[in-house]
Every structure is written in C-alpha cells, then in structure tokens.
Design a protein around this motif. Structure first.
Motif, PDB file in Angstrom:
ATOM      1  N   MET A  68       0.923  -1.111   0.107  1.00 39.69           N
ATOM      2  CA  MET A  68      -0.004   0.005   0.022  1.00 39.69           C
ATOM      3  C   MET A  68       0.986   1.254   0.034  1.00 39.69           C
ATOM      4  O   MET A  68       0.312   2.345  -0.481  1.00 39.69           O
ATOM      5  N   GLN A  69       2.059   1.113   0.292  1.00 41.83           N
ATOM      6  CA  GLN A  69       3.010   2.318   0.114  1.00 41.83           C
ATOM      7  C   GLN A  69       3.512   2.573  -1.115  1.00 41.83           C
ATOM      8  O   GLN A  69       4.206   3.643  -1.433  1.00 41.83           O
ATOM      9  N   ARG A  70       3.281   1.797  -2.042  1.00 41.49           N
ATOM     10  CA  ARG A  70       3.723   1.902  -3.436  1.00 41.49           C
ATOM     11  C   ARG A  70       5.318   2.474  -3.672  1.00 41.49           C
ATOM     12  O   ARG A  70       5.536   3.119  -4.477  1.00 41.49           O
ATOM     13  N   MET A  71       6.122   1.809  -2.913  1.00 45.87           N
ATOM     14  CA  MET A  71       7.611   1.906  -3.022  1.00 45.87           C
ATOM     15  C   MET A  71       7.893   1.451  -3.965  1.00 45.87           C
ATOM     16  O   MET A  71       7.692   0.231  -4.733  1.00 45.87           O
ATOM     17  N   THR A  72       8.986   2.172  -4.897  1.00 47.88           N
ATOM     18  CA  THR A  72       9.387   1.430  -6.011  1.00 47.88           C
ATOM     19  C   THR A  72      11.370   1.775  -6.099  1.00 47.88           C
ATOM     20  O   THR A  72      11.425   2.517  -5.142  1.00 47.88           O
ATOM     21  N   ASP A  73      11.921   0.959  -6.977  1.00 46.14           N
ATOM     22  CA  ASP A  73      13.320   1.202  -6.737  1.00 46.14           C
ATOM     23  C   ASP A  73      13.795   2.781  -7.171  1.00 46.14           C
ATOM     24  O   ASP A  73      14.518   3.482  -6.576  1.00 46.14           O
ATOM     25  N   GLU A  74      12.948   3.120  -8.111  1.00 47.32           N
ATOM     26  CA  GLU A  74      13.041   4.596  -8.828  1.00 47.32           C
ATOM     27  C   GLU A  74      12.795   5.683  -7.690  1.00 47.32           C
ATOM     28  O   GLU A  74      13.665   6.542  -7.628  1.00 47.32           O
ATOM     29  N   LYS A  75      11.701   5.242  -7.048  1.00 41.90           N
ATOM     30  CA  LYS A  75      11.672   6.411  -6.015  1.00 41.90           C
ATOM     31  C   LYS A  75      12.511   6.472  -4.770  1.00 41.90           C
ATOM     32  O   LYS A  75      12.963   7.395  -4.455  1.00 41.90           O
ATOM     33  N   MET A  76      12.902   5.330  -4.561  1.00 42.80           N
ATOM     34  CA  MET A  76      13.993   5.146  -3.342  1.00 42.80           C
ATOM     35  C   MET A  76      15.184   5.861  -3.656  1.00 42.80           C
ATOM     36  O   MET A  76      16.020   6.510  -3.122  1.00 42.80           O
ATOM     37  N   LEU A  77      15.626   5.593  -4.998  1.00 42.93           N
ATOM     38  CA  LEU A  77      16.862   6.251  -5.430  1.00 42.93           C
ATOM     39  C   LEU A  77      16.758   7.543  -5.754  1.00 42.93           C
ATOM     40  O   LEU A  77      17.534   8.443  -5.565  1.00 42.93           O
ATOM     41  N   ALA A  78      15.746   8.056  -6.169  1.00 43.80           N
ATOM     42  CA  ALA A  78      15.329   9.570  -6.372  1.00 43.80           C
ATOM     43  C   ALA A  78      15.626  10.096  -4.785  1.00 43.80           C
ATOM     44  O   ALA A  78      16.188  11.335  -4.748  1.00 43.80           O
ATOM     45  N   GLN A  79      15.012   9.474  -3.950  1.00 42.28           N
ATOM     46  CA  GLN A  79      14.927  10.011  -2.404  1.00 42.28           C
ATOM     47  C   GLN A  79      16.554  10.397  -2.238  1.00 42.28           C
ATOM     48  O   GLN A  79      16.860  11.276  -1.474  1.00 42.28           O
ATOM     49  N   ARG A  80      17.476   9.109  -2.416  1.00 45.19           N
ATOM     50  CA  ARG A  80      18.526   9.158  -2.213  1.00 45.19           C
ATOM     51  C   ARG A  80      19.294  10.373  -2.630  1.00 45.19           C
ATOM     52  O   ARG A  80      20.490  10.800  -1.996  1.00 45.19           O
ATOM     53  N   GLU A  81      19.220  10.474  -3.922  1.00 43.45           N
ATOM     54  CA  GLU A  81      19.789  11.865  -4.492  1.00 43.45           C
ATOM     55  C   GLU A  81      19.236  13.337  -3.936  1.00 43.45           C
ATOM     56  O   GLU A  81      20.066  14.220  -3.690  1.00 43.45           O
ATOM     57  N   GLN A  82      17.759  13.286  -3.620  1.00 42.00           N
ATOM     58  CA  GLN A  82      17.362  14.399  -2.755  1.00 42.00           C
ATOM     59  C   GLN A  82      18.280  14.685  -1.493  1.00 42.00           C
ATOM     60  O   GLN A  82      18.421  15.657  -0.972  1.00 42.00           O
ATOM     61  N   LEU A  83      18.317  13.694  -0.827  1.00 43.02           N
ATOM     62  CA  LEU A  83      19.025  13.596   0.434  1.00 43.02           C
ATOM     63  C   LEU A  83      20.431  14.003   0.473  1.00 43.02           C
ATOM     64  O   LEU A  83      20.792  15.034   1.195  1.00 43.02           O
ATOM     65  N   ARG A  84      20.944  13.440  -0.730  1.00 42.73           N
ATOM     66  CA  ARG A  84      22.573  14.125  -0.894  1.00 42.73           C
ATOM     67  C   ARG A  84      22.530  15.583  -1.347  1.00 42.73           C
ATOM     68  O   ARG A  84      23.349  16.393  -0.679  1.00 42.73           O
ATOM     69  N   GLY A  85      21.480  16.092  -1.864  1.00 37.63           N
ATOM     70  CA  GLY A  85      21.094  17.509  -2.045  1.00 37.63           C
ATOM     71  C   GLY A  85      21.129  18.359  -1.143  1.00 37.63           C
ATOM     72  O   GLY A  85      21.442  19.453  -1.282  1.00 37.63           O
ATOM     73  N   LEU A  86      20.650  17.737  -0.175  1.00 37.01           N
ATOM     74  CA  LEU A  86      20.347  18.541   1.036  1.00 37.01           C
ATOM     75  C   LEU A  86      21.488  18.406   2.012  1.00 37.01           C
ATOM     76  O   LEU A  86      21.713  19.140   3.105  1.00 37.01           O
ATOM     77  N   ALA A  87      22.323  17.945   1.670  1.00 38.92           N
ATOM     78  CA  ALA A  87      23.523  17.725   2.772  1.00 38.92           C
ATOM     79  C   ALA A  87      24.415  18.974   2.926  1.00 38.92           C
ATOM     80  O   ALA A  87      24.607  19.323   4.037  1.00 38.92           O
ATOM     81  N   ASP A  88      24.414  19.855   2.094  1.00 37.56           N
ATOM     82  CA  ASP A  88      25.075  21.011   2.217  1.00 37.56           C
ATOM     83  C   ASP A  88      24.486  22.086   3.087  1.00 37.56           C
ATOM     84  O   ASP A  88      25.213  22.908   3.626  1.00 37.56           O
ATOM     85  N   ARG A  89      23.135  21.775   3.421  1.00 36.09           N
ATOM     86  CA  ARG A  89      22.314  22.751   4.350  1.00 36.09           C
ATOM     87  C   ARG A  89      22.511  22.282   5.514  1.00 36.09           C
ATOM     88  O   ARG A  89      22.101  22.868   6.446  1.00 36.09           O
ATOM     89  N   HIS A  90      23.112  21.211   5.834  1.00 39.58           N
ATOM     90  CA  HIS A  90      22.874  20.375   7.161  1.00 39.58           C
ATOM     91  C   HIS A  90      24.487  19.676   7.512  1.00 39.58           C
ATOM     92  O   HIS A  90      24.571  18.607   7.629  1.00 39.58           O
TER      93      HIS A  90
END
Length: 575
Positions: A381-403
């Motif tokens: 029911m959470q509808r997770m996919t490989d692509e969604k998880m990998l996209a989140q990983r890239e988003q997380l890396r993009g936020l690293a400079d702020r923190h």
C-alpha cells in the motif's frame, strides 16, 4: 485551553472508521485517516488556523479543512453526525477490538445484530460466529483475547497523553502566587507505559489558591473531592488528577512517597524500621522519640537510609535498593545522550511531512546524524519502487550542504516476510546506510514460525536494527507469539541491534524484555518511528523505557559517535 488537535484527530479518525464500516470508498477512508494523523501530529494548534491555514497541513484537503473549520466554529461536524446516525455506537467500539476491524464489525452487526462488545463476547461463547462468512475456527479465541486486552487497558492513559496533561497542570499550578514547588509524581514520574491517574505535588503556605486554580482549569469536567491538603478532579477525557499540597520542609519525603512504587516504598520503610526509624510522606522520624530526622529533599531521605538517590524509573523493587547498597546503580542513559534517530518516515510513504521538514526538525534537535527510513516495496500500500527510493537518495545528498553539522543517512524500513526474507536483493540493500527490518504482517503465525523469521532477519548481513520486535500496539494489538530469548541470542550473535520504538502507542520492546535482552549482550536503538515532525520528540518516552530497563549509553547505539556507529553498521565486516 488545551490544543484541539487531538480532539479533531479523534473525530476525523471516527469519520474514516465510519466510512469503512458503512461500505464507503476505501481510498476516501484512508484519506481521512491520513488527515487525522496529520492534524494530531501538526505542531501548531488548529484552533488558530482558518480554512486556508488548515489546508497547509500535509494531508488535509479542502473538504477535510471545511469539516474541521465547521467543528471549530460550531462544535459540530455534520457529516460525521450523519454517519453516526447509521450505526450504533457499540459497533465502532467493536472495531477497536484487536482482530475485528471495520469489515468484520459491520458483518457481525448486519448478520447477527451484534451491536456491542458485550454482545460480541456472548456470541463467541455461544459459538455463533460460524454463521458469519470469514470467521474461522480460531476467530472466536482471538476475539476473546482481543476483548481481554482492550479491557485490561481500560481506564489507563498512554504515556504521551498523560505527560502532556500533567505538564499543563504543573505549569498552571506553578504560576499561582504562593506556590514554591510543583511537580508530577506517581507512575508517570516512573515512566510507566500507561497511567491510571496523575499525582501532582506542590508546596505553599496557603493551599487554597492552588486548589481553586486546579478546579477552575478549563479541561476539568468534575471535582471529585476538595480539601485543604488534597483535591481530586476528573478531566474531560476521564483522567483523574490528584493535587496534594504539603509544607516546603516536607517536600522530599512526600515526593518519595507519592512517586512510589508501592513495593519500592515498602523496601525503604523496612530499612527505616531496622535502623530505628519511621518513614512516611511527612518525613523520616526517630521511631522512639518521634523527632523528625529529614524530609526536605529526596537526596536527604535516601542518604539518611544509607542510600544514594535512586532515579524514579528504577523504583520498582527490581533490585535497585540492593544495587544502591553495593554502589552499583547504573549511570542511566538520558535523552540528552541521543546523537541521532535511526527510524523515521516522510510523505514518500506513510509519513505526513516532507523530507526537508523532517530533516530541518531533526537538525533543530541538535542531532549529529539522522536516518530517513521510508517503507520498502513489500508493504504494497506504500507503493514504493526502486526508482522512488533512489530519487530520494539523490534528494538527500542534495540537502547535505544545508546540514553540514548533521550527517544524513539514507535508510529504509524493510518488511520481514513470513519466511524471514526482506524486500530487495542484497546488491540493492548494500546501497543503504542503515536498514531497519520489522514485522508488518502475518501476526497470527505460530511461535516457531515467528521465531524463525526474526532469527533469519537478524542473520541478514544488511539488517542493522530489528524494529518494534513484538509488533504490539498498547491496548489494541497484543504481541506476536515468539521465543524472545532465542531472538535475543541471535541478535547478540549477529551484531543486530533491537529497537526500543518510542511511539507511545508501541513502546516496543517492553522494559522487562529490554532487561532480558541486555543480559544476552544485545545493543539497542532508541528511535522515534516518526511519521510527522512532532513525532521526532517521541524518544523521551523510549528513554523512559530504557531507564526502567537499567540501560546506559554503552547499550544504546544511537548515543555513540558517528565513527563508532559506522563500525557497528558494517555488520558483515565485523563477524
């Protein structure tokens, strides 16, 4: 006035339940359920928001906002009242019985005209459930167990709700002129997972203004008894609050006495008698002369008995007095010791806040590291996919400079399947910084099967933490049947941490089980399992469980430095 968020959450959850029970659209029901959780977890008081402001809460759409606004303006929610009229109140109460749920409650009502929990219990004992489709041989046994579980928790309040109420009262009483001290005591101070009532202690020369202030609080529905030394009230939610006012010089003795536990106090009184003393809520006295020895502070009372101060969560007569006499009391882990949170969710799956908002809130807590662990694909029911998880990983890396002061970890909460397998193959799992694995299904499997699946999960080199191990929800779902000792042995052997899930609805593991696990050498992770920014404060409750289990920072992996934690997470390399 108290925040209306919790009250609105209950109404929206009831609306979602009634949509389900009346055969309404399942997606619509889930939308209102998510909105209910969003309102409950929203940090701002909804009483201050207009319709546009309400729609800014993640998960709250225009229709939901209109219903909330109607309730705020009129005290009514007409759509909810219309659904209530279709179903007897007892049917929704049946939905709260573990193993029943909306569909079964509706079937029982329509097919057998069962409209209350008592009628349901009678029907089980009369073997009538076999007349309804979907009820198997063991259904009746499970339902009776669920009813017992629900009734055992009846009249008790979860730790977070009791804490919030107690802190409100303490603030209100402390503000009364003449009040010199005020604190809550009882089982709440000992951090029990549920609370029967709230004990508040205060000092003042004149108790009358304090007693008046308590009875005039806006959330007090009934004054049970009022007197110069004790006043008892009941809140609108049915929680009893007892306020006792004592002289300043008796504060310490009174705080020891009213904190308890009863067994701990009996142990102290026995020690006092052996020393020729008498201990009560008024002080420690010489038994022969009646002269008061000490009473002003807890430290003085314990010291006069030859003991160091004992932290309230330890006061359960589980060997704490004997350990104190030997000088072996543990240096308990504290909330300030936590360096990070290793189990949290965002709106990518069933969370309510964005990745950015969750990270910003975690940073404000001063963490050194923080893990995002959204659900994996086997929880369909959470509808997770490989692509969604990998996209989140890239988003997380993009936020690293702020923190730059907080290391961001990309993780996931895996699902432990019936055979102990988890989502995703090893090569995909290797890309995560941390993997939490939890049971989310097949709760009714037998003891051997549950034990095997959890041991296999511990043996997976990519699983770092077992989340909410017993799956319980306090008062709503009992624990799975599992050989905990076998799982603890496996966790210690494989270097897998076991979570102390800090959600007040779970507090899983129980403190007694944490103590057992520690004897095997298990390490623990005290996590929020946050699904909203407000939930990131939950570890205060997990810390209470850890303290009741005598844990120190050495036992808790997310009190460690990042360098030490990183070595622990290299699980396969450490074998």
């Amino acid at each position: 006035m108290t925040r209306l968020n919790d009250q609105v959450q209950e109404l929206l959850q009831e609306y979602a339940d009634l949509i389900s029970i009346t055969g309404g659209d399942a997606f619509r029901a889930r939308s209102y359920e998510k909105a209910a959780r969003a309102v409950g977890g929203h940090p701002e008081d909804v009483a201050r928001l207009d319709a546009k402001g309400l729609q800014q809460i993640p998960g709250v759409g225009k229709s939901t906002a209109e219903k909330i606004a109607e309730y705020l303006a009129t005290g009514r929610m007409s759509a909810l009242e219309a659904l209530r009229a279709k179903i007897p109140p007892g049917v929704r109460e049946m939905m709260a019985v573990p193993s029943v749920g909306p569909k079964r409650a509706l079937a029982l009502y329509r097919d057998l005209d069962i409209a209350s929990v008592d009628q349901l219990a009678e029907a089980v004992r009369a073997d009538r459930l076999s007349e309804v489709a979907g009820f198997g041989e063991r259904s009746g046994e499970k339902i009776l167990h669920g009813i017992e579980l629900m009734r055992q928790s009846g009249g008790r309040t979860l730790l977070d709700a009791a804490t919030e109420q107690a802190e409100q009262i303490v603030r209100a009483i402390s503000a009364v002129p003449g009040c010199t001290r005020c604190a809550y005591a009882g089982s709440l101070r000992r951090m029990r997972e549920t609370v029967g009532d709230i004990d508040v202690l205060a000092t003042a020369e004149d108790s009358e203004p304090l007693m008046t202030a308590l009875t005039e609080l806006p959330y007090v529905a009934e004054v049970i008894v009022r007197g110069p030394t004790k006043t008892s009230v009941r809140t609108a939610k049915g929680l009893q609050v007892d306020l006792r006012v004592v002289p300043e010089e008796d504060w310490g003795a009174a705080l020891v006495y009213f904190t308890g536990s009863k067994a701990h106090n009996i142990k102290l009184r026995t020690m006092a008698v052996r020393a020729g003393l008498k201990l009560s809520e008024y002080g420690l006295f010489d038994a022969e002369s009646g002269e008061k020895v000490v009473s002003a502070t807890e430290d003085e009372v314990y010291a006069a008995l030859g003991l160091p101060w004992i932290a309230p969560p330890l006061r359960e007569d589980r060997g704490e007095v004997e350990a104190a006499l030997r000088g072996e009391l543990p240096d308990l882990v504290a909330e300030s010791d936590l360096r990070g949170d290793l189990h949290t969710h965002t709106d990518l799956t069933d969370g309510l806040a964005t990745l950015e908002d969750m990270i910003d809130t975690a940073a404000a807590r001063g963490y050194s590291y923080y893990a995002v662990t959204d659900h994996a694909p086997d929880l369909v029911m959470q509808r997770m996919t490989d692509e969604k998880m990998l996209a989140q990983r890239e988003q997380l890396r993009g936020l690293a400079d702020r923190h730059k002061r907080m290391r961001l970890l990309h993780g996931t909460e895996l699902n432990i399947g019936p055979d102990g397998g988890v989502d995703w193959p090893a090569e995909f799992l290797a890309g995560f910084d941390v993997c939490v694995a939890s049971v989310h299904s097949h709760f009714g499997a037998d003891r051997a099967a549950q034990t095997r699946r959890l041991i296999r999960a511990c043996e997976n080199p990519h699983v770092h933490v077992i989340g909410h191990l017993t799956t319980r929800r306090i008062g709503r779902r009992g624990p799975i049947d599992v050989d905990l000792d076998a799982v603890f042995e496996a966790a210690a052997r494989t270097g897998t941490a076991i979570e102390i899930n800090s959600s007040p609805q779970r507090l899983d593991l129980r403190d007694e089980d944490v103590q057992r696990a520690k004897r095997y050498g298990v390490k623990f992770s005290i996590d929020s399992d946050a699904h909203a920014t407000g939930h990131l404060a939950y570890p205060r409750y997990g810390i209470g469980t850890a303290q009741r289990a005598w844990l120190t920072t050495e036992d808790v992996i997310n009190t460690w430095t990042w360098q030490r934690l990183k070595k622990f997470l290299r699980k396969d390399a450490l074998r």
